[in-house]
Design an enzyme around this catalytic site. Sequence first.
Site, mmCIF file in Angstrom:
data_model
loop_
_atom_site.group_PDB
_atom_site.id
_atom_site.type_symbol
_atom_site.label_atom_id
_atom_site.label_comp_id
_atom_site.label_asym_id
_atom_site.label_seq_id
_atom_site.Cartn_x
_atom_site.Cartn_y
_atom_site.Cartn_z
ATOM 1 C CE LYS A 115 5.511 -8.988 6.769
ATOM 2 N NZ LYS A 115 4.547 -7.951 6.499
ATOM 3 C CG ASP B 84 0.429 -7.909 7.523
ATOM 4 O OD1 ASP B 84 -0.638 -7.306 7.323
ATOM 5 O OD2 ASP B 84 1.510 -7.337 7.781
ATOM 6 C CG MET B 85 -1.400 -15.112 4.092
ATOM 7 S SD MET B 85 -1.666 -16.163 5.552
ATOM 8 C CE MET B 85 -3.458 -16.191 5.638
ATOM 9 C CD GLN C 89 -0.462 -14.533 0.745
ATOM 10 O OE1 GLN C 89 -0.626 -15.747 0.871
ATOM 11 N NE2 GLN C 89 0.647 -13.915 1.119
ATOM 12 N NE ARG D 197 -4.913 -5.582 4.565
ATOM 13 C CZ ARG D 197 -3.943 -5.847 5.453
ATOM 14 N NH1 ARG D 197 -3.047 -6.766 5.218
ATOM 15 N NH2 ARG D 197 -3.889 -5.189 6.576
ATOM 16 C CE LYS E 181 0.018 -7.409 -12.294
ATOM 17 N NZ LYS E 181 -1.422 -7.277 -12.296
ATOM 18 C CG HIS F 107 -1.755 -0.011 -4.969
ATOM 19 N ND1 HIS F 107 -0.979 -1.094 -4.632
ATOM 20 C CD2 HIS F 107 -1.864 0.741 -3.865
ATOM 21 C CE1 HIS F 107 -0.621 -0.997 -3.358
ATOM 22 N NE2 HIS F 107 -1.146 0.096 -2.871
ATOM 23 N NE ARG G 241 7.008 -8.786 1.115
ATOM 24 C CZ ARG G 241 7.616 -8.998 2.284
ATOM 25 N NH1 ARG G 241 8.633 -9.825 2.363
ATOM 26 N NH2 ARG G 241 7.208 -8.372 3.358
ATOM 27 N NE ARG G 242 5.044 -3.288 -1.437
ATOM 28 C CZ ARG G 242 4.878 -4.238 -0.491
ATOM 29 N NH1 ARG G 242 5.274 -4.042 0.734
ATOM 30 N NH2 ARG G 242 4.273 -5.372 -0.785
HETATM 31 C C1 LIG Z 1 -3.085 -2.668 2.212
HETATM 32 C C2 LIG Z 1 -2.260 -3.770 1.651
HETATM 33 C C3 LIG Z 1 -1.897 -4.838 2.462
HETATM 34 C C4 LIG Z 1 -1.134 -5.879 1.943
HETATM 35 N N1 LIG Z 1 -0.893 -6.971 2.721
HETATM 36 C C5 LIG Z 1 -0.299 -8.054 2.168
HETATM 37 C C6 LIG Z 1 -0.171 -9.261 2.894
HETATM 38 O O1 LIG Z 1 -0.581 -9.372 4.062
HETATM 39 N N2 LIG Z 1 0.448 -10.324 2.286
HETATM 40 C C7 LIG Z 1 0.899 -10.247 0.982
HETATM 41 O O2 LIG Z 1 1.407 -11.247 0.459
HETATM 42 N N3 LIG Z 1 0.786 -9.100 0.284
HETATM 43 C C8 LIG Z 1 0.215 -8.020 0.824
HETATM 44 N N4 LIG Z 1 0.082 -6.872 0.086
HETATM 45 C C9 LIG Z 1 0.780 -6.737 -1.220
HETATM 46 C C10 LIG Z 1 -0.025 -7.330 -2.379
HETATM 47 O O3 LIG Z 1 -0.016 -8.729 -2.292
HETATM 48 C C11 LIG Z 1 0.550 -6.915 -3.759
HETATM 49 O O4 LIG Z 1 1.861 -7.400 -3.859
HETATM 50 C C12 LIG Z 1 0.559 -5.420 -3.993
HETATM 51 O O5 LIG Z 1 -0.594 -4.822 -3.507
HETATM 52 C C13 LIG Z 1 0.698 -5.090 -5.498
HETATM 53 O O6 LIG Z 1 -0.390 -5.582 -6.222
HETATM 54 P P1 LIG Z 1 -1.660 -4.684 -6.677
HETATM 55 O O7 LIG Z 1 -2.853 -5.384 -6.220
HETATM 56 O O8 LIG Z 1 -1.512 -3.305 -6.235
HETATM 57 O O9 LIG Z 1 -1.775 -4.781 -8.227
HETATM 58 P P2 LIG Z 1 -0.801 -4.801 -9.456
HETATM 59 O O10 LIG Z 1 -1.629 -5.359 -10.549
HETATM 60 O O11 LIG Z 1 0.487 -5.474 -9.127
HETATM 61 O O12 LIG Z 1 -0.529 -3.280 -9.724
HETATM 62 C C14 LIG Z 1 -1.533 -2.402 -10.196
HETATM 63 C C15 LIG Z 1 -0.949 -1.013 -10.340
HETATM 64 O O13 LIG Z 1 -0.637 -0.510 -9.042
HETATM 65 C C16 LIG Z 1 0.562 0.224 -9.064
HETATM 66 N N5 LIG Z 1 1.540 -0.460 -8.189
HETATM 67 C C17 LIG Z 1 1.432 -1.688 -7.651
HETATM 68 N N6 LIG Z 1 2.500 -1.956 -6.876
HETATM 69 C C18 LIG Z 1 3.293 -0.866 -6.951
HETATM 70 C C19 LIG Z 1 4.539 -0.529 -6.383
HETATM 71 N N7 LIG Z 1 5.197 -1.349 -5.566
HETATM 72 N N8 LIG Z 1 5.070 0.686 -6.686
HETATM 73 C C20 LIG Z 1 4.427 1.552 -7.484
HETATM 74 N N9 LIG Z 1 3.236 1.281 -8.054
HETATM 75 C C21 LIG Z 1 2.677 0.095 -7.801
HETATM 76 C C22 LIG Z 1 1.028 0.263 -10.499
HETATM 77 O O14 LIG Z 1 0.488 1.407 -11.106
HETATM 78 C C23 LIG Z 1 0.396 -0.974 -11.098
HETATM 79 O O15 LIG Z 1 0.218 -0.871 -12.469
HETATM 80 C C24 LIG Z 1 -0.685 -5.826 0.584
HETATM 81 C C25 LIG Z 1 -1.062 -4.760 -0.224
HETATM 82 C C26 LIG Z 1 -1.838 -3.748 0.281
HETATM 83 C C27 LIG Z 1 -2.245 -2.634 -0.624
#
Ligand SMILES: Cc1cc2nc3c(=O)[nH]c(=O)nc-3n(C[C@H](O)[C@H](O)[C@H](O)COP(=O)(O)OP(=O)(O)OC[C@H]3O[C@@H](n4cnc5c(N)ncnc54)[C@H](O)[C@@H]3O)c2cc1C
Length: 318
Positions: free
Chosen positions: A102, A136-137, A165, A186, A203, A239, A300-301
Amino acid sequence: MDLGVRLSRSLLLAAAGSETLNAVATRSRVVRRATRAFMPGERAEDALEAGAALAADGRSLIFTRLGEALTSLDEAEAVRDHYLRFLDAAAARGLPSRISVKPTQLGLDQSPESCLRHAMDLAEKAETVDSGLWLDMEDSSYVDRTLELYEAVKTRHPRTGIALQAYLHRTPDDLERLRPLRPAIRLVKGAYAEPPDVAFPRKADTDAAFEALAGRMLGWAAEGRGGAPPGCLPVFGTHDLPLVRRLIGRAEAMGLEQGRYEFHMLYGIGMRQQAKLRAEGHAVTTLISYGEAWYRWYMRRLAERPANVGFLLRSMFG
Ligand SMILES: Cc1cc2nc3c(=O)[nH]c(=O)nc-3n(C[C@H](O)[C@H](O)[C@H](O)COP(=O)(O)OP(=O)(O)OC[C@H]3O[C@@H](n4cnc5c(N)ncnc54)[C@H](O)[C@@H]3O)c2cc1C
């Protein structure tokens, strides 16, 4: 997303800013144990250990040390020094790994000049051990400064990447701005609480924006066929498996080979799917977090999937 989920997300993101809850949570042994679902431990050694087990299937790794809101430039220097040592430790284990940092951890708030120097040091060191630096952002107030930082570092250290983002209204323009650099991007959906004039509140709109931006990135990567350098390294940090499958379909339709685009996912989320994608030959990287300052990141998770609160409560009350 229904109203209840949106409300829970807002509450969890608001709680992420609470110093009191931070102090209570980080002292609680039960909450600390619950974080193990998303991080193997607080020590760098815990992260390296978990990484070594995952790398056995050919997966690559990204490591990040959690922490936010520095108050002095000395702390930023300590973060840089930590990562310099970490890069050596990962290289000594022969782990295919990069680091993700970050910019505020490198002192962006205190001095953009020092932050740039630290980022350059890390990118240079990463190159010497066959690794790479990702930026990271953070929240939207940092986007301009983070883009400037990326432009400066990427020019000297081509393997450097940046997160963008999809939920931000400005991101299509930012993507175009970075295009001449042949960037490694990314794309993520976005994890911070942002006002509606800055980011999509719904969303479904973020998901649609992600897919449109991803398509553009894949198109730029496809320009690299036939000996020409690729216009972009597209990385999808998500994911969302149906989305991942659609993106693979689009890449295949463009004739992009596996490895010309990547998927980055977090440790502890969809681990079986990560292994499956890897077994199919896709470039999958697992991002492993560690460190003591996990509270805001953990909130945030929880906000990303409020059902995770149930898991936390079950850990607390058996
Ligand atoms: C490698 C990586 C780097 C990242 N870097 C940044 C960054 O620099 N800045 C930033 O703002 N964000 C970052 N993020 C977080 C990102 O912005 C999302 O908040 C996060 O990835 C959840 O969104 P999703 O795309 O997985 O999809 P979603 O549509 O939110 O989720 C899809 C599915 O994934 C699973 N899932 C998602 N999140 C969770 C969780 N917390 N626990 C359990 N299951 C889950 C669930 O099954 C869900 O139905 C990063 C994420 C990843 C994977």
